[in-house]
Motif scaffolding. Sequence first.
Motif, PDB file in Angstrom:
ATOM      1  N   ASP A 178      11.227   6.039  -4.515  1.00  0.00           N
ATOM      2  CA  ASP A 178      10.830   6.078  -2.634  1.00  0.00           C
ATOM      3  C   ASP A 178       9.709   7.012  -3.008  1.00  0.00           C
ATOM      4  O   ASP A 178       9.204   7.286  -2.226  1.00  0.00           O
ATOM      5  CB  ASP A 178      12.925   7.400  -2.178  1.00  0.00           C
ATOM      6  N   LYS A 179       9.117   8.122  -3.523  1.00  0.00           N
ATOM      7  CA  LYS A 179       8.146   9.013  -3.692  1.00  0.00           C
ATOM      8  C   LYS A 179       7.088   7.483  -3.845  1.00  0.00           C
ATOM      9  O   LYS A 179       5.832   8.141  -3.342  1.00  0.00           O
ATOM     10  CB  LYS A 179       8.496   9.983  -4.462  1.00  0.00           C
ATOM     11  N   LEU A 180       7.237   7.303  -4.934  1.00  0.00           N
ATOM     12  CA  LEU A 180       6.076   5.727  -5.147  1.00  0.00           C
ATOM     13  C   LEU A 180       5.518   4.980  -3.686  1.00  0.00           C
ATOM     14  O   LEU A 180       4.509   5.056  -3.581  1.00  0.00           O
ATOM     15  CB  LEU A 180       6.771   4.919  -6.287  1.00  0.00           C
TER      16      LEU A 180
ATOM     17  N   LEU B 138       2.102   3.791   0.469  1.00  0.00           N
ATOM     18  CA  LEU B 138       2.201   3.664   2.177  1.00  0.00           C
ATOM     19  C   LEU B 138       0.935   4.577   2.792  1.00  0.00           C
ATOM     20  O   LEU B 138       0.424   4.266   3.093  1.00  0.00           O
ATOM     21  CB  LEU B 138       3.963   4.031   2.920  1.00  0.00           C
ATOM     22  N   LYS B 139       1.046   5.618   2.019  1.00  0.00           N
ATOM     23  CA  LYS B 139       0.642   7.248   2.337  1.00  0.00           C
ATOM     24  C   LYS B 139      -1.169   6.730   2.209  1.00  0.00           C
ATOM     25  O   LYS B 139      -2.321   6.476   3.376  1.00  0.00           O
ATOM     26  CB  LYS B 139       0.304   8.086   1.987  1.00  0.00           C
ATOM     27  N   ARG B 140      -1.671   5.751   0.981  1.00  0.00           N
ATOM     28  CA  ARG B 140      -3.056   5.308   0.577  1.00  0.00           C
ATOM     29  C   ARG B 140      -2.994   4.039   0.848  1.00  0.00           C
ATOM     30  O   ARG B 140      -4.568   4.219   1.759  1.00  0.00           O
ATOM     31  CB  ARG B 140      -2.799   5.879  -0.646  1.00  0.00           C
ATOM     32  N   MET B 141      -2.171   3.480   1.444  1.00  0.00           N
ATOM     33  CA  MET B 141      -2.575   2.382   2.301  1.00  0.00           C
ATOM     34  C   MET B 141      -2.967   1.856   3.790  1.00  0.00           C
ATOM     35  O   MET B 141      -3.693   2.060   4.244  1.00  0.00           O
ATOM     36  CB  MET B 141      -1.531   0.967   2.821  1.00  0.00           C
ATOM     37  N   ILE B 142      -2.218   3.299   4.133  1.00  0.00           N
ATOM     38  CA  ILE B 142      -2.814   3.693   5.680  1.00  0.00           C
ATOM     39  C   ILE B 142      -4.327   4.623   6.030  1.00  0.00           C
ATOM     40  O   ILE B 142      -4.983   3.930   7.095  1.00  0.00           O
ATOM     41  CB  ILE B 142      -1.669   4.769   6.576  1.00  0.00           C
ATOM     42  N   ASP B 143      -4.349   5.067   4.174  1.00  0.00           N
ATOM     43  CA  ASP B 143      -5.748   6.378   4.395  1.00  0.00           C
ATOM     44  C   ASP B 143      -7.211   4.799   4.229  1.00  0.00           C
ATOM     45  O   ASP B 143      -8.075   5.058   4.536  1.00  0.00           O
ATOM     46  CB  ASP B 143      -5.685   6.563   3.657  1.00  0.00           C
ATOM     47  N   ILE B 144      -6.291   4.034   3.966  1.00  0.00           N
ATOM     48  CA  ILE B 144      -7.658   2.298   3.482  1.00  0.00           C
ATOM     49  C   ILE B 144      -7.869   1.753   4.704  1.00  0.00           C
ATOM     50  O   ILE B 144      -9.148   0.936   5.249  1.00  0.00           O
ATOM     51  CB  ILE B 144      -7.881   2.312   2.441  1.00  0.00           C
TER      52      ILE B 144
ATOM     53  N   LEU C 230      -0.202  -2.777  10.759  1.00  0.00           N
ATOM     54  CA  LEU C 230       0.905  -2.362   9.598  1.00  0.00           C
ATOM     55  C   LEU C 230       2.643  -1.782   9.413  1.00  0.00           C
ATOM     56  O   LEU C 230       3.716  -2.827   9.280  1.00  0.00           O
ATOM     57  CB  LEU C 230       0.054  -2.034   7.674  1.00  0.00           C
ATOM     58  N   LEU C 231       2.645  -0.744  10.249  1.00  0.00           N
ATOM     59  CA  LEU C 231       3.595   0.005  10.825  1.00  0.00           C
ATOM     60  C   LEU C 231       4.041  -0.638  11.014  1.00  0.00           C
ATOM     61  O   LEU C 231       6.055  -0.693  11.520  1.00  0.00           O
ATOM     62  CB  LEU C 231       3.294   1.373  11.356  1.00  0.00           C
ATOM     63  N   VAL C 232       4.090  -0.779  13.008  1.00  0.00           N
ATOM     64  CA  VAL C 232       4.888  -2.335  13.807  1.00  0.00           C
ATOM     65  C   VAL C 232       5.410  -3.213  12.792  1.00  0.00           C
ATOM     66  O   VAL C 232       6.621  -3.459  13.104  1.00  0.00           O
ATOM     67  CB  VAL C 232       3.760  -2.407  14.795  1.00  0.00           C
ATOM     68  N   ALA C 233       4.972  -4.263  11.652  1.00  0.00           N
ATOM     69  CA  ALA C 233       4.903  -5.296  11.643  1.00  0.00           C
ATOM     70  C   ALA C 233       6.202  -4.772  10.093  1.00  0.00           C
ATOM     71  O   ALA C 233       6.891  -5.889  10.034  1.00  0.00           O
ATOM     72  CB  ALA C 233       4.147  -6.206  10.971  1.00  0.00           C
TER      73      ALA C 233
END
Length: 116
Positions: free
Chosen positions: A48-50, A55-61, A70-73
């Motif tokens: 879960d942490k991974l 997700l956080k790193r994807m959102i950052d880029i 991405l979040l909606v999909a």
Amino acid sequence: MQERVADEPLALLAYNCRNVGESSQGEVVDETMDAHALDMYNILMQADKLRLDTLKRMIDILTPLQAIELLVASQKLHLSLHEWSKRRDIQMGITQLLNTDYNPSSSSALPPEPES
């Protein structure tokens, strides 16, 4: 934490039993099962942490609009899978499956008709 793919003591305890699920070493079985459950819990927490870190790193880029898309999909996929599973359970008569010998492994097979 010691990570194990196969818990050798538990496998040996099962192998040495005369009957499935029986053991003359009840306390050892309980301790081994507790350790196994804790290991599984820790693996789930790490996964879960991974997932969250990824997700956080994807959102950052991503751009803000891409991040929202991405979040909606991903939420739409999650909710759709949940609804499809519920509908499939109803179609297969999942509550009746608990009390029958019906094998749901074939998705094209129809569930048995309920007795009236």
